[in-house]
Design a protein around this motif. Sequence first.
Motif, short mmCIF file in Angstrom:
data_model
loop_
_atom_site.label_atom_id
_atom_site.label_comp_id
_atom_site.label_asym_id
_atom_site.label_seq_id
_atom_site.Cartn_x
_atom_site.Cartn_y
_atom_site.Cartn_z
N VAL A 344 8.07 -0.91 -4.92
CA VAL A 344 7.80 -2.00 -5.85
C VAL A 344 6.30 -2.31 -5.82
O VAL A 344 5.67 -2.32 -4.76
N GLY A 345 5.73 -2.55 -6.98
CA GLY A 345 4.33 -2.93 -7.06
C GLY A 345 3.35 -1.82 -6.76
O GLY A 345 2.16 -2.08 -6.53
N GLY A 346 3.80 -0.57 -6.76
CA GLY A 346 2.91 0.55 -6.50
C GLY A 346 2.41 0.65 -5.09
O GLY A 346 1.43 1.34 -4.81
N LEU A 347 3.11 0.01 -4.14
CA LEU A 347 2.62 -0.07 -2.77
C LEU A 347 2.70 1.27 -2.03
O LEU A 347 2.12 1.43 -0.96
N HIS A 348 3.39 2.25 -2.62
CA HIS A 348 3.44 3.57 -1.99
C HIS A 348 2.06 4.22 -1.94
O HIS A 348 1.86 5.20 -1.21
N SER A 349 1.10 3.70 -2.69
CA SER A 349 -0.26 4.25 -2.67
C SER A 349 -1.16 3.56 -1.65
O SER A 349 -2.35 3.84 -1.58
N ALA A 350 -0.59 2.68 -0.83
CA ALA A 350 -1.41 1.83 0.06
C ALA A 350 -1.89 2.55 1.32
O ALA A 350 -2.72 2.00 2.05
N ARG A 351 -1.36 3.73 1.60
CA ARG A 351 -1.78 4.47 2.80
C ARG A 351 -2.26 5.87 2.39
O ARG A 351 -1.77 6.45 1.42
N SER A 352 -3.18 6.41 3.17
CA SER A 352 -3.75 7.72 2.88
C SER A 352 -2.84 8.85 3.34
O SER A 352 -1.95 8.66 4.18
N LEU A 353 -3.08 10.06 2.83
CA LEU A 353 -2.32 11.21 3.28
C LEU A 353 -2.49 11.47 4.78
O LEU A 353 -1.50 11.75 5.48
N PRO A 354 -3.72 11.41 5.33
CA PRO A 354 -3.83 11.60 6.79
C PRO A 354 -3.06 10.54 7.59
O PRO A 354 -2.49 10.86 8.64
N HIS A 355 -3.04 9.29 7.10
CA HIS A 355 -2.25 8.26 7.78
C HIS A 355 -0.77 8.64 7.78
O HIS A 355 -0.09 8.55 8.81
N LEU A 356 -0.28 9.08 6.63
CA LEU A 356 1.12 9.47 6.52
C LEU A 356 1.40 10.71 7.36
O LEU A 356 2.48 10.84 7.95
#
Length: 395
Positions: A344-356
């Motif tokens: 919700v709210g586009g929050l899936h973009s809140a972390r970087s690929l290296p963080h994930l």
Amino acid sequence: MPQLTLLTAEGATSTADLNESPGYTKPDGPLHSRVAYAAAHVVPLTWADNTPGRPAEVDWDATLDFRRAVYSWGLGVADAMDTAQRNMGLDAAATRELISRSAEVAREEGGSVVVGVNTDHVEAEHISIDEVIDAYKTQLHFTEEQGAGPVLMASRHLARAAESADDYRRVYREVLGAASGPVVLHWLGTAFDPSLEGYFGAVDWRAASDVLLEIIDENVDKVAGVKMSLLDAASEISVRERLPEGVRMFTGDDFNYVDLIGGDTVGRGDSHSDALLGAFAALTPVASAAIQALDAGDPARYLEILGPTEELSRQVFAAPTFYYKTGVAFLAWLNGHQPAFQMVGGLHSARSLPHLSRIVELANDARALERPELAMLRWHGMLRHNGIDVPGVLA
């Protein structure tokens, strides 16, 4: 052995052996040595307008199936909390529907559910103390009507309106007086929400905890427990030692929960905390297996199972901590609990690929990947979609 591809902050790749599923077994019923709630997230419809500021469009099937999975592992569900994106994308209408639907699922599954009670349905940024009380009561009565246990969340409105500790005493006295039964109080630290600085009338946690304990002592018949989320084990232990008999401490410390929950059982203190954790939504089977070990009188096994998860949780909840929800949803997607990595709210973009990537690595180490090959497939596909070469994955 299958190989996980991982990504560094500099864009370099490396590999790690993919561990097998740990094969944890579900309990025959609820866990008994600790009361444990997983603070569950929400899953949006994949094709919805999941962009900042848009009303939440929830995939109710996936969202409620996740709660059923939590119950199947013997844990309770803490719903409509900050993990469910309260104040970060979950609007008032969706919050009410979530509470109603979640309470119904709890009845169907025979599970225990508590839900957040706040003042966030009021759109005005600044309201009076009387209006804060009325707003709390509105959500409290709705929650009780649904048959869920209330958790009085920290209110941004109250933090803005309060001029002294006496305002906190008055608000909680009147709201608790209106409750039909005991509730859980929630103390959320500034790492989770910077706007809550000075909650309970003081910036210093020692002075604030005095006010919290005075509120509890004055209303002890209406307080079932307190959830502390300050990410500071010393403050939690200090308050825990001063709680009246019968009032539980629910740890919300996603950095230090292993020793806080283990407590005297594992030789780490004179008592223990129960749990109400967003981290337990990210690693429900592992948390269940660890508490089952305590149930069986095997504290060494508890530490062996749960100990490695703390580094994973610290990564999920790394600063800025309020974006931890992204890691919870990411792990739910890797583990097959939702069809897409959407929030919700586009929050899936809140972390970087290296963080994930680091989450993937630590989840693999902690045996928190429920279906390792599915998790690897989804992660590698995500890397390739973002232009990262992965051996064996087609362009």
